[in-house]
Design a protein around this motif. Sequence first.
Motif, short mmCIF file in Angstrom:
data_model
loop_
_atom_site.label_atom_id
_atom_site.label_comp_id
_atom_site.label_asym_id
_atom_site.label_seq_id
_atom_site.Cartn_x
_atom_site.Cartn_y
_atom_site.Cartn_z
N ALA A 25 183.35 9.11 8.93
CA ALA A 25 183.08 7.72 8.38
C ALA A 25 181.47 7.52 8.12
O ALA A 25 180.64 7.99 8.87
N ILE A 26 181.41 6.76 6.87
CA ILE A 26 180.04 6.41 6.50
C ILE A 26 179.77 4.86 6.66
O ILE A 26 181.04 4.13 6.10
N PHE A 27 178.94 4.38 7.55
CA PHE A 27 178.74 2.78 7.46
C PHE A 27 177.38 2.56 6.80
O PHE A 27 176.47 3.39 6.82
N ILE A 28 177.49 1.27 6.15
CA ILE A 28 176.40 0.96 5.37
C ILE A 28 175.80 -0.42 6.13
O ILE A 28 176.74 -1.37 6.10
N PHE A 29 174.72 -0.68 6.66
CA PHE A 29 174.23 -1.79 7.18
C PHE A 29 173.23 -2.37 6.53
O PHE A 29 172.58 -1.82 5.77
N SER A 30 173.04 -3.73 6.55
CA SER A 30 171.91 -4.42 5.76
C SER A 30 170.73 -3.97 6.09
O SER A 30 170.48 -3.52 7.46
N ASN A 31 169.73 -3.97 4.93
CA ASN A 31 168.39 -3.74 5.52
C ASN A 31 167.53 -4.63 6.57
O ASN A 31 166.73 -4.01 7.04
N ALA A 32 168.05 -5.69 6.80
CA ALA A 32 167.38 -6.68 7.69
C ALA A 32 167.60 -6.11 9.07
O ALA A 32 167.00 -6.60 10.27
N ILE A 33 168.72 -5.29 9.39
CA ILE A 33 169.05 -4.95 10.74
C ILE A 33 167.90 -4.17 11.39
O ILE A 33 167.27 -3.50 10.69
N LYS A 34 167.64 -4.77 12.56
CA LYS A 34 166.49 -3.85 13.58
C LYS A 34 167.07 -2.64 14.05
O LYS A 34 168.21 -2.39 14.34
N ARG A 64 167.43 4.59 5.13
CA ARG A 64 167.65 3.81 3.98
C ARG A 64 167.74 4.13 2.56
O ARG A 64 166.99 5.07 2.28
N ARG A 65 168.89 3.73 1.81
CA ARG A 65 169.03 4.36 0.41
C ARG A 65 169.17 3.02 -0.37
O ARG A 65 169.87 2.01 -0.14
N GLN A 66 168.74 3.46 -1.69
CA GLN A 66 168.91 2.14 -2.71
C GLN A 66 170.39 2.18 -3.19
O GLN A 66 170.97 3.33 -3.44
N PHE A 67 170.97 1.25 -3.49
CA PHE A 67 172.26 1.00 -4.23
C PHE A 67 172.10 1.19 -5.63
O PHE A 67 171.05 0.89 -6.21
N ALA A 68 173.14 1.47 -6.40
CA ALA A 68 173.12 1.78 -7.76
C ALA A 68 172.89 0.47 -8.47
O ALA A 68 172.65 0.25 -9.56
N ARG A 69 173.50 -0.61 -7.75
CA ARG A 69 173.39 -1.91 -8.35
C ARG A 69 173.41 -2.76 -7.19
O ARG A 69 173.82 -2.67 -6.10
N MET A 70 173.10 -4.31 -7.47
CA MET A 70 172.82 -5.14 -6.37
C MET A 70 174.41 -5.38 -5.93
O MET A 70 175.27 -5.65 -6.64
N MET A 71 174.49 -5.64 -4.70
CA MET A 71 175.87 -6.08 -3.86
C MET A 71 175.49 -6.99 -3.01
O MET A 71 174.65 -6.94 -2.29
N LYS A 72 176.26 -8.37 -3.19
CA LYS A 72 175.99 -9.42 -2.09
C LYS A 72 174.35 -9.58 -1.94
O LYS A 72 173.98 -9.65 -1.07
N GLU A 85 171.89 -7.73 -2.23
CA GLU A 85 171.31 -6.49 -1.51
C GLU A 85 171.14 -5.47 -2.10
O GLU A 85 171.88 -5.12 -3.14
N ASP A 86 169.95 -4.79 -2.39
CA ASP A 86 169.62 -3.58 -3.19
C ASP A 86 169.58 -2.39 -2.51
O ASP A 86 169.57 -1.14 -3.06
N SER A 87 169.59 -2.37 -1.23
CA SER A 87 169.54 -1.17 -0.43
C SER A 87 170.38 -1.38 0.93
O SER A 87 170.33 -2.49 1.51
#
Length: 114
Positions: A6-15, A45-53, A55-57
């Motif tokens: 499983a791959i999980f992506i979390f918001s950049n704002a998470i501590k 942290r990784r950049q997204f190919a395009r903005m989603m919601k 968020e850019d990463s």
Amino acid sequence: LKTYEAIFIFSNAIKEDALQKIIEQIQGEITKLKGVVKETKILGRRQFARMMKKEDSGLYVRMDFDIEPSGVAPLLSRIRLNDSIFRFQMVAADEVERNFSRRAPLEEGIDGIA
């Protein structure tokens, strides 16, 4: 038991401490369903190919675990309830291996022509 990745992506704002707590919660859900977590790796942290919601990463985490196939649906429903998870994808590990084994070796070149 069947192996899943499983791959999980979390918001950049998470501590960092909040991330560890969420990872432990996910691992706890897997063990509640009689699964075994084999490996958890924070990919960074990784950049997204395009903005989603807006968020850019995002922060990526990979988790390998064994669980009965009957436990997958309850696990997915529990993961979807966690608002901290931005996106996630789960695949059976043998499917990943099969997809890589279908590719031609590099020595053969494109379409088997050397």
